[in-house]
Scaffold this motif. Sequence first.
Motif, PDB file in Angstrom:
ATOM      1  N   UNK A 142     -20.178-126.753 -53.210  1.00  0.00           N
ATOM      2  CA  UNK A 142     -19.474-126.932 -54.484  1.00  0.00           C
ATOM      3  C   UNK A 142     -17.971-127.095 -54.238  1.00  0.00           C
ATOM      4  N   UNK A 143     -17.441-126.359 -53.282  1.00  0.00           N
ATOM      5  CA  UNK A 143     -16.008-126.460 -52.975  1.00  0.00           C
ATOM      6  C   UNK A 143     -15.665-127.696 -52.150  1.00  0.00           C
ATOM      7  N   UNK A 144     -16.600-128.167 -51.319  1.00  0.00           N
ATOM      8  CA  UNK A 144     -16.276-129.224 -50.370  1.00  0.00           C
ATOM      9  C   UNK A 144     -16.755-130.617 -50.702  1.00  0.00           C
ATOM     10  N   UNK A 145     -17.783-130.736 -51.544  1.00  0.00           N
ATOM     11  CA  UNK A 145     -18.331-132.049 -51.846  1.00  0.00           C
ATOM     12  C   UNK A 145     -17.947-132.462 -53.259  1.00  0.00           C
ATOM     13  N   UNK A 146     -17.752-133.746 -53.497  1.00  0.00           N
ATOM     14  CA  UNK A 146     -17.435-134.210 -54.853  1.00  0.00           C
ATOM     15  C   UNK A 146     -18.608-133.948 -55.810  1.00  0.00           C
ATOM     16  N   UNK A 147     -18.310-133.533 -57.017  1.00  0.00           N
ATOM     17  CA  UNK A 147     -19.331-133.214 -58.005  1.00  0.00           C
ATOM     18  C   UNK A 147     -20.233-134.412 -58.303  1.00  0.00           C
ATOM     19  N   UNK A 148     -19.660-135.626 -58.362  1.00  0.00           N
ATOM     20  CA  UNK A 148     -20.490-136.801 -58.656  1.00  0.00           C
ATOM     21  C   UNK A 148     -21.563-137.014 -57.595  1.00  0.00           C
ATOM     22  N   UNK A 149     -21.289-136.634 -56.348  1.00  0.00           N
ATOM     23  CA  UNK A 149     -22.284-136.752 -55.285  1.00  0.00           C
ATOM     24  C   UNK A 149     -23.355-135.676 -55.437  1.00  0.00           C
ATOM     25  N   UNK A 150     -22.948-134.447 -55.692  1.00  0.00           N
ATOM     26  CA  UNK A 150     -23.908-133.359 -55.874  1.00  0.00           C
ATOM     27  C   UNK A 150     -24.879-133.650 -57.010  1.00  0.00           C
ATOM     28  N   UNK A 151     -24.387-134.306 -58.061  1.00  0.00           N
ATOM     29  CA  UNK A 151     -25.235-134.625 -59.211  1.00  0.00           C
ATOM     30  C   UNK A 151     -26.280-135.688 -58.895  1.00  0.00           C
ATOM     31  N   UNK A 152     -26.083-136.453 -57.846  1.00  0.00           N
ATOM     32  CA  UNK A 152     -27.012-137.531 -57.490  1.00  0.00           C
ATOM     33  C   UNK A 152     -28.107-137.076 -56.522  1.00  0.00           C
ATOM     34  N   UNK A 153     -28.045-135.803 -56.090  1.00  0.00           N
ATOM     35  CA  UNK A 153     -28.997-135.294 -55.113  1.00  0.00           C
ATOM     36  C   UNK A 153     -29.786-134.121 -55.677  1.00  0.00           C
ATOM     37  N   UNK A 154     -31.029-134.006 -55.246  1.00  0.00           N
ATOM     38  CA  UNK A 154     -31.854-132.846 -55.550  1.00  0.00           C
ATOM     39  C   UNK A 154     -31.830-131.966 -54.303  1.00  0.00           C
ATOM     40  N   UNK A 155     -30.946-130.973 -54.297  1.00  0.00           N
ATOM     41  CA  UNK A 155     -30.750-130.125 -53.133  1.00  0.00           C
ATOM     42  C   UNK A 155     -31.681-128.920 -53.191  1.00  0.00           C
ATOM     43  N   UNK A 156     -32.428-128.705 -52.113  1.00  0.00           N
ATOM     44  CA  UNK A 156     -33.352-127.574 -52.010  1.00  0.00           C
ATOM     45  C   UNK A 156     -32.841-126.681 -50.887  1.00  0.00           C
ATOM     46  N   UNK A 157     -32.452-125.466 -51.249  1.00  0.00           N
ATOM     47  CA  UNK A 157     -31.862-124.535 -50.289  1.00  0.00           C
ATOM     48  C   UNK A 157     -32.923-123.587 -49.756  1.00  0.00           C
ATOM     49  N   UNK A 158     -32.786-123.221 -48.482  1.00  0.00           N
ATOM     50  CA  UNK A 158     -33.774-122.377 -47.830  1.00  0.00           C
ATOM     51  C   UNK A 158     -33.057-121.348 -46.965  1.00  0.00           C
ATOM     52  N   UNK A 159     -33.315-120.062 -47.236  1.00  0.00           N
ATOM     53  CA  UNK A 159     -32.781-118.999 -46.382  1.00  0.00           C
ATOM     54  C   UNK A 159     -33.590-118.909 -45.103  1.00  0.00           C
ATOM     55  N   UNK A 160     -32.928-118.545 -44.025  1.00  0.00           N
ATOM     56  CA  UNK A 160     -33.627-118.301 -42.771  1.00  0.00           C
ATOM     57  C   UNK A 160     -34.641-117.176 -42.932  1.00  0.00           C
ATOM     58  N   UNK A 161     -35.646-117.123 -42.074  1.00  0.00           N
ATOM     59  CA  UNK A 161     -36.718-116.142 -42.233  1.00  0.00           C
ATOM     60  C   UNK A 161     -36.376-114.729 -41.774  1.00  0.00           C
ATOM     61  N   UNK A 162     -35.258-114.551 -41.075  1.00  0.00           N
ATOM     62  CA  UNK A 162     -34.938-113.236 -40.522  1.00  0.00           C
ATOM     63  C   UNK A 162     -33.572-112.754 -40.991  1.00  0.00           C
ATOM     64  N   UNK A 163     -33.470-111.465 -41.297  1.00  0.00           N
ATOM     65  CA  UNK A 163     -32.169-110.884 -41.612  1.00  0.00           C
ATOM     66  C   UNK A 163     -31.313-110.884 -40.353  1.00  0.00           C
ATOM     67  N   UNK A 164     -30.043-111.159 -40.514  1.00  0.00           N
ATOM     68  CA  UNK A 164     -29.116-111.250 -39.383  1.00  0.00           C
ATOM     69  C   UNK A 164     -29.032-109.928 -38.634  1.00  0.00           C
ATOM     70  N   UNK A 165     -29.049-110.011 -37.306  1.00  0.00           N
ATOM     71  CA  UNK A 165     -28.996-108.834 -36.454  1.00  0.00           C
ATOM     72  C   UNK A 165     -27.600-108.553 -35.900  1.00  0.00           C
ATOM     73  N   UNK A 166     -26.663-109.494 -36.054  1.00  0.00           N
ATOM     74  CA  UNK A 166     -25.312-109.289 -35.527  1.00  0.00           C
ATOM     75  C   UNK A 166     -24.288-109.687 -36.582  1.00  0.00           C
ATOM     76  N   UNK A 167     -23.014-109.724 -36.224  1.00  0.00           N
ATOM     77  CA  UNK A 167     -21.939-110.034 -37.171  1.00  0.00           C
ATOM     78  C   UNK A 167     -21.328-111.390 -36.830  1.00  0.00           C
TER      79      UNK A 167
END
Length: 102
Positions: free
Chosen positions: A30-55
């Motif tokens: 949202x901060x880095x891409x133009x809004x008109x581009x985001x509106x033209x895509x169907x973005x599907x987000x996926x979290x990794x399967x494991x909780x982070x073990x480090x920092x």
Amino acid sequence: MENYQYEKKPRVLCPHSHGSSTEILKKELVLGWPQFLLEKLDLVFLDGPFLLQDKVDAHDIFHPPYYEWFLANKDFKEIYNFEECLQYVEANMEKYGPFDGV
């Protein structure tokens, strides 16, 4: 170059980077891409399967939880749960796909 009209928005699978999350990736897009581009895509987000073990550095900016795609030792010479990661991604691609890109 010709202009193409799509009947539907191109569906794009959006995996986050190591030690991140879908919420972080959404904020970055949202901060880095133009809004008109985001509106033209169907973005599907996926979290990794494991909780982070480090920092990682982003932890001073964004709130948890944080995820990783597979586990590894510090120098990445040993990788764990890689097959589980591939199965997880494949199952989600079947569930939410088909996709036009990643």
